[in-house]
Design an enzyme around this catalytic site. Structure first.
Site, PDB file in Angstrom:
ATOM      1  CG  HIS A  80      10.721 -10.978   7.801  1.00 59.25           C
ATOM      2  ND1 HIS A  80      11.936 -10.918   7.159  1.00 59.25           N
ATOM      3  CD2 HIS A  80      10.512 -12.296   8.083  1.00 59.25           C
ATOM      4  CE1 HIS A  80      12.441 -12.128   7.060  1.00 59.25           C
ATOM      5  NE2 HIS A  80      11.599 -12.991   7.600  1.00 59.25           N
ATOM      6  CB  SER A 125      12.893 -15.540   5.881  1.00 58.47           C
ATOM      7  OG  SER A 125      13.319 -15.200   7.172  1.00 58.47           O
ATOM      8  CG  ASP A 152      13.099  -7.764   7.754  1.00 59.43           C
ATOM      9  OD1 ASP A 152      13.562  -8.244   8.795  1.00 59.43           O
ATOM     10  OD2 ASP A 152      12.876  -8.442   6.740  1.00 59.43           O
TER      11      ASP A 152
END
Length: 315
Positions: free
Chosen positions: A284, A155, A254
């Site tokens: 995610h 991320s 996502d």
């Protein structure tokens, strides 16, 4: 658009939806929620070495995860963690770090940078780079091979791993980077791709959550328009052509799918050996979250990431 999730992911999302969204919490409250979700017993076959690296007036806590039965100097993976620049810790990401250390027979270096909004751009980049530079110059003190390194992150940690590649090049860090692994990375903080609209309300990660996180890290919108903070749009082709072989693992549902895929395409067009794969049915954070990281898909993705790292490091 309704996302098609596997049963484990859907059950987790259903349970999570009963609570207050993270963006309505204080940073301290939000951090504790994730810490509670991620509670686990550390593995007995992976050790943790903790030390601190000075950066200005702050000491950056750094953890090295390594297999307990490892001996001699170990190949090194430098891992920058996700959590929206606000959340995340050695505990939150501990199981994933253990998996990578165990499956690669390498050491995983984990810098625990200062969170936003208490600290903001570029502090997190600079602290992480200070640790990377220290490891390159002092790896032998910690039993590490550092002539060649692999980088990885999830991320916003993927966002930071991309920045580590850029800073290593622009600051002439004497290191060969052999592999970059990105799990569902942030690559653009200035503009939103179409998947922000498709997955505006999640499941799990929402547009409002990302707005909250980007605002905490980059409150000055002008800071979002440069090659470090938005490499998808602002990094040059020449800069991207210097990247190591890269593998990008995307989620099936996502807001960040679009920018992750687009960054992979930019790397390919720049001549970098790049693969990007989408994990259908996964939200995610699927390789990190304790309630869902045991799914067959999540395990397969971590196994493949570890295989790429292991081969690149020639373990």
């Amino acid at each position: 658009m309704a996302a098609s999730l596997d049963l484990v992911n859907q059950s987790f999302v259903n349970e999570l939806s009963k609570g207050t969204p993270l963006y309505e919490k204080t940073p301290t409250e939000a951090r504790q929620i994730l810490e509670d979700v991620q509670k686990h017993t550390p593995a007995s076959d992976v050790t943790q070495e903790e030390f601190k690296i000075p950066y200005e007036s702050y000491n950056v806590k750094t953890i090295i995860f390594r297999p307990t039965d490892a001996s001699g100097y170990l190949p090194t993976i430098f891992y920058t963690h996700g959590g929206g620049w606000i959340l995340g810790s050695p505990t939150v990401h501990g199981s994933l770090m253990e998996d990578l250390a165990r499956q690669t027979s390498a050491a995983v270096v984990f810098p625990y940078y200062s969170p936003a909004p208490e600290k903001q751009y570029p502090t997190q980049f600079e602290q992480s780079f200070a640790v990377l530079k220290y490891i390159v110059e002092n790896g032998e003190k910690h039993g590490l091979k550092t002539d060649t390194l692999a980088l990885a992150g999830d991320s916003v940690g993927g966002h930071m791993a991309i920045a580590m590649v850029q800073l290593a090049h622009t600051r002439d860090l004497p290191i060969k980077l052999c592999q970059l692994i990105l799990f569902y990375p942030v690559t653009d903080t200035a503009e939103k791709s179409a998947t922000y609209t498709i997955y505006k309300d999640g499941p799990y990660l929402t547009e409002r959550t990302m707005d909250w996180m980007i605002g905490a890290f980059l409150p000055n919108e002008e800071d979002r328009r440069n090659a470090l903070t938005s490499p998808l749009k602002y990094a040059s082709d020449e800069e991207l052509s210097k990247f190591p072989p890269t593998t990008i693992f995307l989620s099936g549902a996502d807001p960040l799918i679009g920018e992750g895929r687009a960054f992979g395409l930019r790397l390919q067009k720049a001549g970098v050996e790049t693969a990007f794969l989408t994990a259908d049915g996964q939200i995610h954070d699927y390789v990190m979250l304790e309630p869902i990281r045991g799914t067959a898909t999540a395990k397969a993705v971590v196994n493949l990431a570890a295989l790429h790292l292991k081969r690149a490091l020639d373990v």
